[in-house]
Design a protein around this motif. Sequence first.
Motif, PDB file in Angstrom:
ATOM      1  N   ARG A 280      83.094  58.019  60.714  1.00 61.06           N
ATOM      2  CA  ARG A 280      83.457  58.441  59.203  1.00 61.06           C
ATOM      3  C   ARG A 280      83.676  57.011  58.513  1.00 61.06           C
ATOM      4  NH1 ARG A 280      89.035  59.845  62.221  1.00 61.06           N
ATOM      5  NH2 ARG A 280      87.778  61.808  62.738  1.00 61.06           N
ATOM      6  N   HIS A 281      83.247  57.022  57.276  1.00 61.72           N
ATOM      7  CA  HIS A 281      83.173  55.780  56.510  1.00 61.72           C
ATOM      8  C   HIS A 281      83.500  55.922  55.002  1.00 61.72           C
ATOM      9  CE1 HIS A 281      78.881  56.917  56.888  1.00 61.72           C
ATOM     10  NE2 HIS A 281      78.983  56.472  55.651  1.00 61.72           N
ATOM     11  N   ILE A 282      83.743  54.721  54.216  1.00 63.70           N
ATOM     12  CA  ILE A 282      84.085  55.057  52.807  1.00 63.70           C
ATOM     13  C   ILE A 282      82.919  53.795  52.289  1.00 63.70           C
ATOM     14  CG2 ILE A 282      85.214  54.614  50.893  1.00 63.70           C
ATOM     15  CD1 ILE A 282      87.513  55.353  52.615  1.00 63.70           C
ATOM     16  N   HIS A 283      82.223  54.168  51.196  1.00 66.69           N
ATOM     17  CA  HIS A 283      81.341  53.225  50.466  1.00 66.69           C
ATOM     18  C   HIS A 283      82.240  52.662  49.399  1.00 66.69           C
ATOM     19  CE1 HIS A 283      77.344  53.614  52.862  1.00 66.69           C
ATOM     20  NE2 HIS A 283      77.705  54.982  52.736  1.00 66.69           N
ATOM     21  N   MET A 284      82.085  51.416  49.208  1.00 69.90           N
ATOM     22  CA  MET A 284      82.931  50.859  47.896  1.00 69.90           C
ATOM     23  C   MET A 284      81.879  49.623  47.362  1.00 69.90           C
ATOM     24  SD  MET A 284      86.546  50.550  49.040  1.00 69.90           S
ATOM     25  CE  MET A 284      87.787  51.660  49.560  1.00 69.90           C
ATOM     26  N   SER A 285      82.209  49.419  45.931  1.00 70.96           N
ATOM     27  CA  SER A 285      81.632  48.468  45.376  1.00 70.96           C
ATOM     28  C   SER A 285      82.812  47.197  45.606  1.00 70.96           C
ATOM     29  CB  SER A 285      81.446  48.719  43.897  1.00 70.96           C
ATOM     30  OG  SER A 285      82.640  48.750  43.052  1.00 70.96           O
ATOM     31  N   PRO A 286      82.326  46.163  45.358  1.00 72.69           N
ATOM     32  CA  PRO A 286      83.564  44.974  45.516  1.00 72.69           C
ATOM     33  C   PRO A 286      84.669  44.996  44.455  1.00 72.69           C
ATOM     34  CG  PRO A 286      81.275  43.891  45.515  1.00 72.69           C
ATOM     35  CD  PRO A 286      81.064  45.267  45.223  1.00 72.69           C
ATOM     36  N   GLU A 287      84.452  45.855  43.396  1.00 75.14           N
ATOM     37  CA  GLU A 287      85.082  46.233  42.231  1.00 75.14           C
ATOM     38  C   GLU A 287      86.108  47.238  43.020  1.00 75.14           C
ATOM     39  OE1 GLU A 287      81.932  44.315  40.499  1.00 75.14           O
ATOM     40  OE2 GLU A 287      82.157  45.955  41.722  1.00 75.14           O
ATOM     41  N   ASP A 288      85.657  48.157  43.582  1.00 73.02           N
ATOM     42  CA  ASP A 288      86.383  49.303  44.225  1.00 73.02           C
ATOM     43  C   ASP A 288      87.409  48.530  45.329  1.00 73.02           C
ATOM     44  OD1 ASP A 288      85.365  51.526  42.689  1.00 73.02           O
ATOM     45  OD2 ASP A 288      83.617  51.420  44.100  1.00 73.02           O
ATOM     46  N   ALA A 289      86.809  47.869  46.170  1.00 74.25           N
ATOM     47  CA  ALA A 289      87.455  47.184  47.085  1.00 74.25           C
ATOM     48  C   ALA A 289      88.888  46.271  46.665  1.00 74.25           C
ATOM     49  CB  ALA A 289      86.584  46.322  47.895  1.00 74.25           C
ATOM     50  N   ASN A 290      88.372  45.610  45.480  1.00 72.12           N
ATOM     51  CA  ASN A 290      89.672  44.779  44.764  1.00 72.12           C
ATOM     52  C   ASN A 290      90.695  45.643  44.459  1.00 72.12           C
ATOM     53  OD1 ASN A 290      90.749  42.140  43.821  1.00 72.12           O
ATOM     54  ND2 ASN A 290      90.350  43.319  41.705  1.00 72.12           N
TER      55      ASN A 290
ATOM     56  N   LEU B 145      91.947  58.974  60.421  1.00 75.75           N
ATOM     57  CA  LEU B 145      92.242  57.739  60.876  1.00 75.75           C
ATOM     58  C   LEU B 145      91.171  56.786  61.135  1.00 75.75           C
ATOM     59  CD1 LEU B 145      95.096  58.760  63.671  1.00 75.75           C
ATOM     60  CD2 LEU B 145      95.413  58.095  61.186  1.00 75.75           C
ATOM     61  N   ASP B 146      91.357  55.593  61.133  1.00 72.19           N
ATOM     62  CA  ASP B 146      90.455  54.700  61.232  1.00 72.19           C
ATOM     63  C   ASP B 146      89.248  54.709  60.605  1.00 72.19           C
ATOM     64  OD1 ASP B 146      92.068  52.973  63.099  1.00 72.19           O
ATOM     65  OD2 ASP B 146      91.588  54.424  64.656  1.00 72.19           O
ATOM     66  N   VAL B 147      89.109  54.940  59.286  1.00 72.12           N
ATOM     67  CA  VAL B 147      87.920  55.151  58.318  1.00 72.12           C
ATOM     68  C   VAL B 147      87.433  53.988  58.077  1.00 72.12           C
ATOM     69  CG1 VAL B 147      86.960  56.276  56.420  1.00 72.12           C
ATOM     70  CG2 VAL B 147      88.718  57.287  57.573  1.00 72.12           C
ATOM     71  N   LEU B 148      86.363  53.572  58.501  1.00 70.77           N
ATOM     72  CA  LEU B 148      85.537  52.190  58.265  1.00 70.77           C
ATOM     73  C   LEU B 148      85.314  51.980  56.524  1.00 70.77           C
ATOM     74  CD1 LEU B 148      84.159  49.301  59.219  1.00 70.77           C
ATOM     75  CD2 LEU B 148      82.106  50.828  59.282  1.00 70.77           C
ATOM     76  N   VAL B 149      85.669  50.639  55.930  1.00 61.11           N
ATOM     77  CA  VAL B 149      85.292  50.262  54.886  1.00 61.11           C
ATOM     78  C   VAL B 149      84.201  49.672  54.977  1.00 61.11           C
ATOM     79  CG1 VAL B 149      86.165  49.236  52.867  1.00 61.11           C
ATOM     80  CG2 VAL B 149      87.680  50.733  53.910  1.00 61.11           C
TER      81      VAL B 149
ATOM     82  N   TYR C 211      76.696  49.774  46.423  1.00 56.65           N
ATOM     83  CA  TYR C 211      77.243  51.086  46.940  1.00 56.65           C
ATOM     84  C   TYR C 211      78.223  51.483  45.639  1.00 56.65           C
ATOM     85  CZ  TYR C 211      76.706  50.068  51.655  1.00 56.65           C
ATOM     86  OH  TYR C 211      76.132  49.897  52.890  1.00 56.65           O
ATOM     87  N   ILE C 212      78.411  52.816  45.457  1.00 48.48           N
ATOM     88  CA  ILE C 212      79.370  53.544  44.630  1.00 48.48           C
ATOM     89  C   ILE C 212      80.262  54.306  45.489  1.00 48.48           C
ATOM     90  CG2 ILE C 212      77.443  53.940  42.822  1.00 48.48           C
ATOM     91  CD1 ILE C 212      77.532  57.046  43.542  1.00 48.48           C
ATOM     92  N   LEU C 213      81.442  54.586  45.097  1.00 52.67           N
ATOM     93  CA  LEU C 213      82.549  55.036  45.687  1.00 52.67           C
ATOM     94  C   LEU C 213      82.489  56.412  46.424  1.00 52.67           C
ATOM     95  CD1 LEU C 213      85.360  54.244  46.447  1.00 52.67           C
ATOM     96  CD2 LEU C 213      86.295  55.475  44.505  1.00 52.67           C
ATOM     97  N   GLU C 214      82.403  56.524  47.501  1.00 51.49           N
ATOM     98  CA  GLU C 214      82.276  57.759  48.493  1.00 51.49           C
ATOM     99  C   GLU C 214      82.731  57.686  49.842  1.00 51.49           C
ATOM    100  OE1 GLU C 214      78.993  61.274  47.761  1.00 51.49           O
ATOM    101  OE2 GLU C 214      78.221  59.238  48.607  1.00 51.49           O
ATOM    102  N   MET C 215      83.352  58.647  50.294  1.00 50.77           N
ATOM    103  CA  MET C 215      83.625  58.883  51.723  1.00 50.77           C
ATOM    104  C   MET C 215      82.514  59.874  52.391  1.00 50.77           C
ATOM    105  SD  MET C 215      87.223  59.873  53.698  1.00 50.77           S
ATOM    106  CE  MET C 215      87.354  60.080  55.541  1.00 50.77           C
TER     107      MET C 215
END
Length: 218
Positions: free
Chosen positions: A150-160, A183-187, A193-197
């Motif tokens: 399981r993982h989450i895609h994020m842009s740098p802006e989302d991560a910030n 638990l332990d979902v990889l970022v 990327y756009i925000l999505e799990m």
Amino acid sequence: MEKEQLINLITEKVVKQLSNVLENKLTSYTKRKIPLGISNHHVHISETDFKVLFGKEAKMTKLRDLSQPGQFVSEQMVTLVGPKGVIEKVRILGPFRKRTQVEISVSDCFKLGIQAPIRDSGDLAGSASITLVGTVGSITLPEGCIIAARHIHMSPEDANYFGVIDGERVNVRGIGNRGVVFLDVLVRVSPNYILEMHLDVDEANAAALKNGDLMEII
């Protein structure tokens, strides 16, 4: 100004301020939700392996775009073959990758008769062997079949915004009739990327989740 008018004016201002505070909290709460994407079994493929399966002159053709920019579902499909069974009509996702990677679920492992490890995408060393059959040929991968972690895609802006970095692991709550914490979902952070799990079908079904449901980092 009469006393009654003054009281009404003060009351009006207080109510407006409280409404603004509530609206801001609700907006913030909404922004902190992450939309869910559910992944069925699929194949990421190298151009070399694609040519073996579909012919030297074959080209990958787009069926539809995926949510992540530049990624798409192709019209081409393969059959996965294991020691105990097969899974037909498994979609190939584009574009081409340097190395072929097959992503399945735990349920698929039972059907195929293999033991694929749970791995982050690209971590294929020592993973399960599997055979792919196309329209003109077949290949047997000595390794390359995994259950995607399981993982989450994020842009740098989302991560910030969320205060996380690429490679970090977080806990995420799924909201619904079967509330659950993953638990332990990889970022994974990238400007592309756009925000999505992402969860696989088994995980989503167990928690009664569906595409587009909102998730929350806790």
